[in-house]
Write a protein that holds these residues in place. Structure first.
Motif, PDB file in Angstrom:
ATOM      1  N   LYS A   1      -2.381   2.223  12.233  1.00 48.53           N
ATOM      2  CA  LYS A   1      -1.552   2.057  13.432  1.00 48.53           C
ATOM      3  C   LYS A   1      -0.099   2.436  13.215  1.00 48.53           C
ATOM      4  N   PHE A   2       0.462   2.065  12.084  1.00 51.51           N
ATOM      5  CA  PHE A   2       1.899   2.263  11.866  1.00 51.51           C
ATOM      6  C   PHE A   2       2.209   3.466  10.969  1.00 51.51           C
ATOM      7  N   LEU A   3       1.450   3.621   9.882  1.00 53.34           N
ATOM      8  CA  LEU A   3       1.716   4.748   8.985  1.00 53.34           C
ATOM      9  C   LEU A   3       1.080   6.042   9.485  1.00 53.34           C
ATOM     10  N   GLY A   4       0.211   5.927  10.506  1.00 51.18           N
ATOM     11  CA  GLY A   4      -0.408   7.120  11.068  1.00 51.18           C
ATOM     12  C   GLY A   4      -1.466   7.727  10.177  1.00 51.18           C
ATOM     13  N   LYS A   5      -2.080   6.900   9.335  1.00 53.08           N
ATOM     14  CA  LYS A   5      -3.039   7.409   8.350  1.00 53.08           C
ATOM     15  C   LYS A   5      -4.485   7.233   8.806  1.00 53.08           C
ATOM     16  N   THR A   6      -5.379   7.909   8.102  1.00 53.59           N
ATOM     17  CA  THR A   6      -6.794   7.591   8.166  1.00 53.59           C
ATOM     18  C   THR A   6      -7.031   6.591   7.045  1.00 53.59           C
ATOM     19  N   ALA A   7      -7.150   5.328   7.412  1.00 51.63           N
ATOM     20  CA  ALA A   7      -7.320   4.277   6.407  1.00 51.63           C
ATOM     21  C   ALA A   7      -8.800   4.210   6.015  1.00 51.63           C
ATOM     22  N   VAL A   8      -9.066   4.351   4.724  1.00 50.44           N
ATOM     23  CA  VAL A   8     -10.440   4.377   4.238  1.00 50.44           C
ATOM     24  C   VAL A   8     -10.629   3.244   3.227  1.00 50.44           C
ATOM     25  N   LEU A   9     -11.547   2.349   3.526  1.00 50.55           N
ATOM     26  CA  LEU A   9     -11.853   1.241   2.614  1.00 50.55           C
ATOM     27  C   LEU A   9     -12.720   1.773   1.478  1.00 50.55           C
TER      28      LEU A   9
END
Length: 799
Positions: free
Chosen positions: A193-201
């Motif tokens: 949401k804030f860093l604009g990343k694709t967050a991957v667990l």
């Protein structure tokens, strides 16, 4: 507990540390950046009489690192002013300042002993419950956690950014064994949401997901290249944009990243994953070993797989012969299989054709995809329980347009297995189990949402997090209410329509303009609002230049004049329609696409938007209402008479230089976007959803159709200034005669013509001047030469 991130500490100011600090500053967070104290004085410091106790010396390493990062290209910062959000310090004098930080990120050298020492110091000062994460690319968390308090361990995870942090979207989150679930959830949400990343667990396994799969792909390819005897340029042709990979493809990418970095990561996987069934693939090939010995590491050593040299007075790029390890002139690459894909616009649709090829190209794709498919199927559930995370990691971290499971789906899962068996590979048992359940693909779209096959539950599950986005690929089939070959219109719900460009490179030809007008027609009669939005890497490169060139060459001037007028009318309709109009630019947004952006009610731009009115570079002027709009906006800013000419001159120079904003924030400085009206979204995947919310808000607030405005122009007063300027540039050899001609026509419009005194004129008056100027320029041989050169080479011509 509810968390908010107002201040972040970054410990370690190297390339990654400074880049991470800059990206947090990009999103408005205050950052403290730390590094060690130097042990010796430089010659300059000695000459100044400084000692190791002086603060300027003690902070030298951190300050030098940050300044080097800020001067690098491409820039790590959206806007130069954002760097003011970063303060620097050293670990001996200033580490206590982390006590007011909400998140501490460790980015020091990849040595466990040094990391543990840093964590011990951090623990003395960090506030309880603050986040503490490491950017390690592979040191196991259990070792880093040794000796740490319970509160430290419960709030500790790996947050692995990819370099450069501003540009690469992958953000791997690897929770430690004691990390609280709410910390993991927070990091995943914040990254997206804030860093604009694709967050991957990811799981705490060697190289996590991105590098484990990505490095395997490269190392496996190296061995195939040796086996098949392919050249460097052949491989880069086969592994570049043709299959949805970056232009740098394979070998050029390794040159940019550094061969030593690749070898270090490959050795790390080989050493830490001894039971990997493809362990031998991580062995360093002979040609790579020799390059390492020669220190041919790529860009950093001025030679790698490619090398720049001056031959016969010209700069040429030579490629390395992998057999002789000598540099040679690059050969033009052609494969019949690639020719067969030229008419296939969608990358994902090419794979079926590519793997059927009967030449070296077809064999190459079969030999590289077969082991990749086996490898990724065997990594589930070792490195991730969910297969879509592997695809997300490869797309966000390595710039692939499609991940391995998506490619496998495109070929056909059963066809992929057939190719694997022919090449001596086999899928993991869970793939065969999936096919037995009558599920023939890894992904399925239904009811406007995307589902993936879950190997433990043996059923399709909805990919989480989709509800925050509007994903056109998943709704296009069910929500499209109108289409033509170049564009389509989707109903996003709540009366909001989306016009999606689908022409080649999203160029703005008649089909796209027809769709925009149709969208406005529908919104004004049956719906409520219109968004111009697509989710291609680049929003639009502008008008269809090839079509303009052909019409000009054929001297179809009446049709060309009608096309220019139709474009202008469409742009002006975006401004004066009776419904809210919005646009969601991203990536390259040039020429006519920016002219549209300057006329809608609201721009919702991706932070990574590169935009400008670049028409001057191809020998014409912005004639889709762009020159008119720049002039109008400058006039609205005028206060005192003495600044009027200065503001107009600055705007004229920006257009004449075809100046491009390298971020959405810079577009505000250039007057392309307007503060208080337009907005920026860091995560481009959210753009259309955010734009829809703005459209609904505008309707709820009571949208009113804008009234036409007149524009204040200066006439001969400005015209004289422009002509004196272009004369001096021509006489000083800074501009060619044709440059001067174009500039004079641009200046004529911005002055409002040769009016005897300043006065208000209508927008239509300026639009007519635009049409006259561009039609005149399109009869000029030198303009046509510029357009033809750009179409052939992608570069501007100075003639």
């Amino acid at each position: 507990m509810k968390r908010s991130i107002k201040k972040v500490a970054v410990v370690g100011s190297g390339i990654m540390g400074s880049g991470i600090a800059c990206h947090f500053a990009n999103i408005g967070v205050q950052v403290r950046l730390f590094d060690i104290v130097p042990r010796d004085l430089t010659d300059k410091e000695k000459a100044k009489g400084l000692s190791l106790e002086d603060k300027v010396v003690r902070n030298r390493l951190v300050n030098d690192s940050l300044q080097k990062a800020l001067k690098s290209k491409p820039s790590p910062i959206y806007h130069k002013d954002f760097a003011k959000r970063i303060t620097t310090g050293n670990l001996e004098d200033d580490l206590h300042l982390i006590s007011d930080c909400d998140w501490v990120i460790e980015v020091v050298v990849e040595r466990l002993d040094i990391k543990k020492s840093v964590f011990e110091q951090i623990e003395k000062y960090r506030k309880p419950s603050s986040l503490i994460t490491s950017n390690t690319s592979g040191i196991p968390i259990q070792y880093m956690n040794e000796g740490r308090s319970q509160d430290f361990r419960e709030n500790f995870a790996v947050t692995h950014f990819f370099n450069p942090p501003r540009y690469l979207k992958l953000f791997e989150v690897v929770p430690g064994p004691d990390c609280k679930p709410e910390v993991t959830d927070f990091l995943m949400n914040y990254g997206e949401k804030f860093l604009g990343k694709t967050a991957v667990l990811a799981k705490d396994t060697p190289a996590f997901i991105g590098n484990r799969v990505g490095i395997f792909g490269i190392m496996s390819l190296f061995h195939v290249v040796q086996e098949m005897g392919l050249t460097v340029e052949q491989v880069d042709k086969l592994t570049g944009p043709i299959i949805g990979r970056p232009k740098s493809a394979t070998f050029r990418t390794v040159d940019v990243v550094g061969l030593d970095t690749l070898v270090h990561t490959a050795n790390g996987v080989a050493n830490n994953a001894p039971n990997d069934e493809m362990h031998d693939s991580f062995a360093i090939p002979d040609f790579v070993q020799k390059m390492m010995e020669n220190k041919w590491l790529g860009s950093k050593t001025k030679q790698g797989f490619y090398k720049k040299e001056v031959v016969d007075g010209k700069k040429v790029i030579l490629s390395l012969d992998l057999n002789t390890l000598t540099y040679k002139t690059q050969q033009k690459v052609k494969f019949p299989t690639l020719e067969m894909t030229k008419t296939i616009d969608k990358v994902i649709d090419r794979f079926k054709v590519l793997v059927k090829g009967q030449d070296q190209a077809g064999a190459f794709y079969r030999k590289t995809l077969a082991p990749l498919f086996q490898y990724v199927s065997n990594r589930i559930p070792e490195i991730s329980d969910e297969l879509y995370r592997l695809d997300d990691a490869m797309k966000a971290g390595f710039g692939w347009e499609h991940g391995p499971f998506q490619i496998w789906d495109a070929i056909g899962v059963e066809k992929g297995i057939e190719i694997m068996k022919e090449e001596g590979y086999a899928p993991n048992k869970w793939v065969d189990d999936m096919l037995k359940t009558e599920q023939k693909s890894f992904y399925t779209v239904k009811n406007g949402a995307k589902y993936y096959y879950d190997i433990s539950k043996k059923e399709l599950l909805k990919i989480p997090g989709q509800d925050a986005f509007i994903i056109l690929d998943t709704i296009r089939g069910s929500k499209t209410i109108w289409s033509n070959p170049d564009a389509s219109i989707q109903h996003l719900g709540d009366g909001v329509l989306n016009v999606e460009f689908q022409s080649k490179m999203n160029t703005l030809g008649g089909g796209v303009l027809e769709a925009i007008n149709k969208g406005i027609d529908l919104a004004e009669t049956e719906y409520e609002a219109v968004i111009l939005g697509n989710q291609a890497p680049n929003f639009s490169v502008g008008a269809n230049l090839a079509m303009v060139f052909m019409m000009a060459v054929e001297q179809e001037y009446d049709e060309l004049a009608m096309a220019v007028k139709y474009f202008q009318d469409t742009v002006m309709r975006l401004r004066y329609s009776s419904v809210p109009t919005l646009i969601t630019p991203r990536g390259m947004t040039f020429g006519g696409a920016l002219e549209m952006s300057m006329h809608v009610d609201k721009v919702v731009a991706a932070a990574e938007t590169y935009t400008g009115l670049v028409e001057f570079g191809v020998g014409i002027i912005p004639a889709g209402a762009g020159t008119k709009e720049v002039t109008r906006r400058v006039a609205e800013l005028w206060t005192k008479d003495d600044v009027k000419l200065n503001r107009l001159r600055d705007a004229f120079i920006n257009l004449a230089m075809a100046k491009v904003a390298t971020s959405a924030y810079e577009a505000f400085d250039l007057g392309f976007y307007q503060k208080g009206k337009d907005s920026v979204v860091v995560n481009e995947a959210r753009q259309i959803a955010v734009a829809k919310r703005y459209a609904i808000q505008m309707l709820e607030d009571g949208y009113t159709q804008p009234a036409p405005k007149e524009v204040y122009v200066l006439g001969k007063q400005a015209l004289g200034m422009f002509r004196v300027g272009t004369d001096s540039l021509k006489s000083g050899h800074y501009a060619s005669e044709h440059d001067q001609l174009i500039a004079n026509k641009l200046g004529y419009i911005m002055a409002g013509g040769d009016l005897s005194e300043p006065q208000f004129v209508s927008e239509n008056y300026l639009l007519e001047l635009e049409r006259e100027a561009i039609m005149s320029l399109l009869t000029e041989r030198k303009t046509l030469e510029r357009i033809e050169h750009t179409l052939k080479t992608g570069k501007p011509l100075r003639n």
